[in-house]
Design a protein around this motif. Sequence first.
Motif, short mmCIF file in Angstrom:
data_model
loop_
_atom_site.label_atom_id
_atom_site.label_comp_id
_atom_site.label_asym_id
_atom_site.label_seq_id
_atom_site.Cartn_x
_atom_site.Cartn_y
_atom_site.Cartn_z
N LYS A 97 0.84 -1.20 0.00
CA LYS A 97 0.00 0.00 0.00
C LYS A 97 0.88 1.26 0.00
CE LYS A 97 -4.04 -1.88 2.37
NZ LYS A 97 -4.83 -1.85 3.63
N ILE A 98 1.91 1.24 0.82
CA ILE A 98 2.81 2.41 0.90
C ILE A 98 3.52 2.61 -0.44
CG2 ILE A 98 4.92 3.29 1.98
CD1 ILE A 98 3.93 1.82 4.56
N LYS A 99 4.00 1.52 -1.03
CA LYS A 99 4.66 1.62 -2.33
C LYS A 99 3.72 2.19 -3.38
CE LYS A 99 7.36 -1.46 -3.99
NZ LYS A 99 7.91 -2.73 -4.49
N SER A 100 2.48 1.74 -3.37
CA SER A 100 1.48 2.22 -4.31
C SER A 100 1.23 3.71 -4.10
CB SER A 100 0.19 1.44 -4.15
OG SER A 100 -0.81 1.94 -4.98
N TYR A 101 1.08 4.11 -2.85
CA TYR A 101 0.87 5.51 -2.52
C TYR A 101 2.06 6.36 -2.98
CZ TYR A 101 0.46 9.79 0.15
OH TYR A 101 0.39 11.11 0.51
N LEU A 102 3.25 5.89 -2.71
CA LEU A 102 4.45 6.63 -3.10
C LEU A 102 4.58 6.74 -4.63
CD1 LEU A 102 7.01 5.25 -0.51
CD2 LEU A 102 5.97 7.52 -0.54
N ALA A 103 4.18 5.70 -5.32
CA ALA A 103 4.26 5.72 -6.79
C ALA A 103 3.30 6.76 -7.36
CB ALA A 103 3.94 4.34 -7.34
N LYS A 104 2.19 7.01 -6.68
CA LYS A 104 1.23 8.00 -7.16
C LYS A 104 1.69 9.43 -6.89
CE LYS A 104 -2.71 4.95 -6.37
NZ LYS A 104 -3.88 4.73 -5.53
N ASN A 105 2.58 9.58 -5.92
CA ASN A 105 3.01 10.95 -5.56
C ASN A 105 4.36 11.26 -6.09
OD1 ASN A 105 0.74 11.77 -4.00
ND2 ASN A 105 1.36 10.27 -2.51
#
Length: 105
Positions: A97-105
Amino acid sequence: LEMENEKLKKSGDDDNEETKEDETTKNYESSDIEKLYKEFEDQMEQFEEKYTEEKISEIIQKSPKDLISINKVVSKMEKFLNKFKQRTDSTIKSVEKIKSYLAKN
């Protein structure tokens, strides 16, 4: 001279930012997890070496009473590993989830 001082001050701020970032990253580096994993891996290898079917068979032939203690050890290990797996699975989901969030930002 003042301009030089400003440049040094700004570069010092950049260094401070990098230092803060390095410290934050360091706090969450996997080195502790790597150490724990290495220790865990060593323990699992020892367990697998100690409790092969052949060795268990030999132990039981020498002392049938040891079957009970071996069974307890194996049951505890299975219980622990299932708990470990559940926790690991949960943490993997959090990391993803964190990786996904970071990829979006």
